[in-house]
Enzyme design. Structure first.
Site, PDB file in Angstrom:
ATOM      1  N   ASP A  96     -11.389   2.613   4.124  1.00  0.00           N
ATOM      2  CA  ASP A  96     -11.888   1.362   4.324  1.00  0.00           C
ATOM      3  C   ASP A  96     -13.184   1.194   4.252  1.00  0.00           C
ATOM      4  O   ASP A  96     -13.697  -0.092   3.662  1.00  0.00           O
ATOM      5  CB  ASP A  96     -11.455   0.441   5.405  1.00  0.00           C
ATOM      6  CG  ASP A  96      -9.930  -0.424   5.401  1.00  0.00           C
ATOM      7  OD1 ASP A  96      -9.670  -0.798   4.284  1.00  0.00           O
ATOM      8  OD2 ASP A  96      -9.366  -0.402   6.337  1.00  0.00           O
ATOM      9  N   LYS A 143       1.052  -1.175  -0.145  1.00  0.00           N
ATOM     10  CA  LYS A 143      -0.024  -0.146   0.170  1.00  0.00           C
ATOM     11  C   LYS A 143       0.843   1.203   0.066  1.00  0.00           C
ATOM     12  O   LYS A 143       0.378   1.986  -0.604  1.00  0.00           O
ATOM     13  CB  LYS A 143      -0.833   0.029   1.440  1.00  0.00           C
ATOM     14  CG  LYS A 143      -2.123  -1.090   1.060  1.00  0.00           C
ATOM     15  CD  LYS A 143      -2.738  -1.017   2.495  1.00  0.00           C
ATOM     16  CE  LYS A 143      -3.734  -2.127   2.374  1.00  0.00           C
ATOM     17  NZ  LYS A 143      -4.394  -2.851   3.592  1.00  0.00           N
ATOM     18  N   GLN A 176      -4.710  -1.791   9.603  1.00  0.00           N
ATOM     19  CA  GLN A 176      -4.620  -3.237   8.977  1.00  0.00           C
ATOM     20  C   GLN A 176      -5.332  -4.089   9.919  1.00  0.00           C
ATOM     21  O   GLN A 176      -5.011  -4.259  11.222  1.00  0.00           O
ATOM     22  CB  GLN A 176      -3.425  -3.088   8.734  1.00  0.00           C
ATOM     23  CG  GLN A 176      -3.034  -4.673   7.944  1.00  0.00           C
ATOM     24  CD  GLN A 176      -3.637  -4.545   6.495  1.00  0.00           C
ATOM     25  OE1 GLN A 176      -3.662  -3.788   5.718  1.00  0.00           O
ATOM     26  NE2 GLN A 176      -3.996  -5.654   5.961  1.00  0.00           N
TER      27      GLN A 176
END
Ligand code: GUN
Length: 283
Positions: free
Chosen positions: A117, A50, A94
């Site tokens: 997200d 990422k 994460q």
């Protein structure tokens, strides 16, 4: 006949190039903060990918790596600071988090407008209702792939195997909004093949290699494999037995090179979108 292989990697690359041009038009770069807690090797690889993708697109990237024993209070404090940081437009924590941390409380503490997200309840609710909001990257990436491949969704039967908050549930809502009749199965569904064999569009997101084999695929179906499993021989494999499924499907995604790269492209897009919305509000 053998299926057309859907080139997620190529489409993601194309999207990342387009984003790079959009980012260049910003007076200051959009910023993404990624928090990783502990030393899960798979998570470390995802986070590093990422970060590289951000840098390549001209997005300001901050990776905050915290020790596995970080307390929830410390983590919430970090998020609060990022919520208030004007350089940061997107925040991603994460998953999975270490067991002593309450993931729900942590995700809920991210400002919805920075929740790239799409996991905050207000973004989940917006998706459910069809209102604007930030959408989860993986299912959003799947929708982009289907659109790019000119796959007809309206009136089709979409079967999703896997009912997670990250993929299965939001995927179902997106396909429903696009006019599909949707069936959601999970790893415990009895006679899974009975359902999958009726799918015009089959999305598999369980995390178990070969849960779907070629005999469970309808002739001419579009098969999207979200699985990413590390086999004992070190190789990566999806949830679908690729060789047999590709003899039945019209289109199929490979692993790697299918859904995975699209997830990262959509994360970058969400970050740029969050930055654009903030700048629009400021005018
Ligand atoms: N772990 C596996 N997939 C994801 C994802 O899409 N977002 C986050 N934050 N963690 C993940």
């Amino acid at each position: 006949m053998s299926a057309t292989i859907i080139d997620g990697k190529g489409l993601a690359q194309h999207m990342r190039e387009a984003l790079k041009n959009r980012v260049a038009s910003f007076p200051n770069p959009p910023g993404l903060a990624v928090i990783i807690v502990g030393d899960n090797p798979a998570s470390q690889v995802y986070v590093s990918n990422k970060e590289k993708a951000c840098v390549a697109a001209g997005i300001h990237s901050e990776v905050i790596a915290l020790p596995g024993e970080t307390s929830e209070l410390d983590l919430l404090d970090r998020i609060e600071k990022l919520n208030a940081d004007p350089k940061i437009d997107g925040i991603l924590v994460q998953l999975p988090l270490p067991k002593h941390l309450n993931s729900r409380r942590v995700l809920d503490s991210i400002l919805p407008e920075k929740d790239v997200d799409g996991f905050h309840p207000s973004n989940v609710g917006a998706l459910f209702l069809g209102n604007p909001g930030l959408q989860p990257c993986t299912p959003h990436g799947v929708m982009k792939m289907l659109e790019h491949e000119n796959v007809e969704i309206r009136g089709k039967h979409a079967v999703i195997v896997g009912a997670s908050n990250i993929v299965g549930k939001p995927m179902a809502v997106m396909l429903l909004h696009a006019g599909a009749t949707v069936t959601i199965c999970n790893s415990k569904t009895p006679d899974l093949g009975h359902h999958t064999r009726d799918a015009d569009i089959l999305v598999v997101a369980v995390g178990r290699p070969n849960i779907v084999t070629g005999d469970m695929v309808k002739e001419g179906a579009v098969v999207i494999d979200v699985g990413m499993n590390r086999l004992e021989n070190g190789k990566l494999a999806g949830d679908v037995e690729f060789e047999s499924a590709k003899m039945k499907a019209a289109k199929i995604t490979p692993v790697p090179g299918g859904v995975g790269p699209m997830t990262i492209a959509m994360l970058l897009e969400n970050t740029v979108e969050a930055a654009a919305r903030k700048r629009e509000e400021a005018v």
